[in-house]
Design an enzyme around this catalytic site. Sequence first.
Site, PDB file in Angstrom:
ATOM      1  N   GLY A  90       0.867  -1.169   0.000  1.00 50.66           N
ATOM      2  CA  GLY A  90       0.000   0.000   0.000  1.00 50.66           C
ATOM      3  C   GLY A  90       0.900   1.213   0.000  1.00 50.66           C
ATOM      4  CB  SER A 122       4.499  -3.648  -2.129  1.00 50.56           C
ATOM      5  OG  SER A 122       4.559  -2.406  -2.761  1.00 50.56           O
ATOM      6  CB  ALA A 123       4.259  -0.644   1.821  1.00 53.95           C
ATOM      7  CG  HIS A 159       6.030  -2.357  -7.074  1.00 50.38           C
ATOM      8  ND1 HIS A 159       5.084  -3.215  -7.566  1.00 50.38           N
ATOM      9  CD2 HIS A 159       5.677  -2.113  -5.782  1.00 50.38           C
ATOM     10  CE1 HIS A 159       4.187  -3.466  -6.618  1.00 50.38           C
ATOM     11  NE2 HIS A 159       4.527  -2.824  -5.525  1.00 50.38           N
ATOM     12  CD  GLU A 194       5.238  -5.005 -10.692  1.00 51.46           C
ATOM     13  OE1 GLU A 194       4.823  -5.469 -11.768  1.00 51.46           O
ATOM     14  OE2 GLU A 194       4.782  -3.961 -10.177  1.00 51.46           O
TER      15      GLU A 194
END
Lengths: 235, 235
Positions: A90, A122-123, A159, A194
């Site tokens: 997020g 991700s985060a 990413h 990714e």
Amino acid sequence: MKSIIIASTSTIHGSGYLEYLLDELENHFKSVNEILFIPYARPGGISHDAYTEIASKAFKRIEKTVKGIHEFDNAENAIKNAEGIFVGGGNTFVLVSQLYKNKALAPIKTAVTNGIPYLGTSAGSNICGLTMNTTNDMPIMYPPSFKTLGLVPFNINPHYLDPIVESKHMGETRETRIKEFHAFNNQPVIGLREGSWIAVENDLLTLKGTLEARIFECGKTPYEIETNSDLAFLK
Amino acid sequence: MKSIIIASTSTIHGSGYLEYLLDELENHFKSVNEILFIPYARPGGISHDAYTEIASKAFKRIEKTVKGIHEFDNAENAIKNAEGIFVGGGNTFVLVSQLYKNKALAPIKTAVTNGIPYLGTSAGSNICGLTMNTTNDMPIMYPPSFKTLGLVPFNINPHYLDPIVESKHMGETRETRIKEFHAFNNQPVIGLREGSWIAVENDLLTLKGTLEARIFECGKTPYEIETNSDLAFLK
């Protein structure tokens, strides 16, 4: 004793949430029945409940239950009692603000150092690095610090995106941004494409997935490393 | 009394530094001989001297001299005595950190409010908004606050980029990022495409350049506005 998966993304193009990782997660969380989910990064601003539901559905496929940290009265105790931890993606600024607010960073670090299996996407991967300075996210909230868990001795860029050939856009490429980071900071950065992830098992750090990763060391030309490379040299 | 140009970018594809804006700048700085350049954003980490040299070369073409703020003993005094101010692009986090460090924000606001013509490009435009929360830059440095000049009653997103059709990358589009901003913040955001700028003349705010801009208001569907639109409604 550490067991960590640091994934570039939760979702690869054309596949469901966490789908590409499920076999790996079955093994990673094999001793775990219930996973503590930390939905603080709130992608698109969705609620903690809605986000936990998404994680829950994915983990149901490998017969794990998921409970959101917001369902507990006390975040620190929830982490102390967790069998396994998943921090979803997020916005990293929102995530880190909330982790500081709920005094969750130190307990997560302790739990993971004691061997509680951790998954970040991700985060949730960004915060495994020394700092969140190499997130791609928009700074929509002001956290009390950019310092993060330091579970690995470098920074993560999830990413990771190669320059788009023939783009006429004048905004910086990802590589330019990380070079700028190194004008002011020394720690190495790994650009995780990714579908790639870092597997940490005790002191062994390995690049996983099918792709190469791009390594940025201060003062050096960036370079590629093959999947299955040992990342111990990176510090 | 204000006279401000808030430009999405210094450089459009296939053109030299500030080239597309030179006619406009000749008029904007018509009463100015020497422009005070603030090179703090250091694109790619270049030195203040090297960056000032780039700005200097561009302004030579319209017969203006440029002096870097770092050439003065005291930044506050340099701003107080400036005939015109140009804050160049680069990294907004680096720019804002240095502006706070040198106590430069309040004097810039005072100077511009008193009618000293201001030009901002990219990071130098971001700081004209209420906060820097809608910058696209990587957070490579931790500034003491995200609060910026508030010369306009909304936030700027420079280098606005439409979603890339058929991209398989799972990172957020610009629109998604700004929607996330509005999950936690209320002020409107203007997405300025490269080649667009906002001209502020006293209380008149106008979108300039050949392109439309994209407006994001909290709780509304984003929409386009034509060039030459009056932006006074946006607050």
